[in-house]
Design an enzyme around this catalytic site. Structure first.
Site, PDB file in Angstrom:
ATOM      1  N   VAL A 207     -12.495   5.094  -0.897  1.00 34.56           N
ATOM      2  CA  VAL A 207     -11.973   6.463  -0.923  1.00 34.56           C
ATOM      3  C   VAL A 207     -12.038   7.019  -2.346  1.00 34.56           C
ATOM      4  O   VAL A 207     -12.334   8.201  -2.553  1.00 34.56           O
ATOM      5  CB  VAL A 207     -10.518   6.515  -0.388  1.00 34.56           C
ATOM      6  N   CYS A 208     -11.791   6.160  -3.325  1.00 39.92           N
ATOM      7  CA  CYS A 208     -11.706   6.595  -4.728  1.00 39.92           C
ATOM      8  C   CYS A 208     -12.927   7.387  -5.200  1.00 39.92           C
ATOM      9  O   CYS A 208     -12.763   8.448  -5.809  1.00 39.92           O
ATOM     10  CB  CYS A 208     -11.448   5.409  -5.643  1.00 39.92           C
TER      11      CYS A 208
END
EC number: 1.11.1.24
Length: 198
Positions: free
Chosen positions: A50-51
């Site tokens: 997700v980062c």
């Protein structure tokens, strides 16, 4: 999650950290940004899932924030060397590619702890986002659990809303966007807004 020293309406905890800025290592201090708004966002780890979607989205909108007199800073517990390796990894391979925002290294976890986002059992940061105004006052805090990313559009909207209230002394209702009606914060004058919107 620790409680930290970051409190709405109070000065944001100052810090000095090594960052990757335009592909090089640089010392960054929060106090260097006095006179500008700052969006400070924490993310768990480099080389994850997700980062990169969040970091790339903030980087892609860096100029939109700068037009508002706002800088964006990303932070994780990784070292500046890991940040640089991730930046140098192509996006098609899960890397970041060149960025328009600094990534700060918090290897001691002091920033994450001071801002109250340290997930102590894993030694990583939750997805904290902090909006700091031009005077260094903390205006907004959100913290997401690890699996859900944040909205860059919402961060932009919040910066615009706080800047509007600072300049005009009026308050912004739910879902406010630039150009929308605001509310005069007293009993009599607020009726103008409520009579139009109810």
């Amino acid at each position: 999650m620790a409680s930290g020293n970051a409190h709405i309406g109070k000065p944001a905890p100052d810090f000095t950290a090594t960052a990757v800025v335009d592909g090089a290592f640089k010392e960054v201090k929060l106090s260097d940004y006095r006179g500008k708004y700052v969006v400070l966002f924490f993310y768990p780890l480099d080389f994850t899932f997700v980062c990169p979607t969040e970091i790339i989205a903030f980087s892609n909108h860096a100029e939109d924030f700068r037009k508002l007199g706002c800088e964006v800073l990303g932070v994780s517990v990784d070292s500046q060397f890991t940040h640089l390796a991730w930046i140098n990894t192509p996006r098609k391979e899960g890397g970041l590619g060149p960025l328009n925002i600094p990534l700060l290294a918090d290897v001691t976890r002091s920033l994450s702890e001071n801002y109250g986002v340290l997930k102590t059992d894993e030694g990583i940061a939750y997805r904290g986002l902090f909006i700091i105004d031009a005077k260094g006052i903390l205006r907004q805090i959100t913290v997401n659990d690890l699996p859900v990313g944040r909205s860059v559009d919402e961060a932009l909207r919040l910066v615009q809303a706080f800047q509007y209230t600072d300049e005009h002394g009026e308050v912004c209702p739910a879902g406010w966007k630039p150009g929308s009606d605001t509310i005069k914060p007293n009993v009599d004058d607020s009726k103008e807004y409520f009579s139009k919107h109810n």
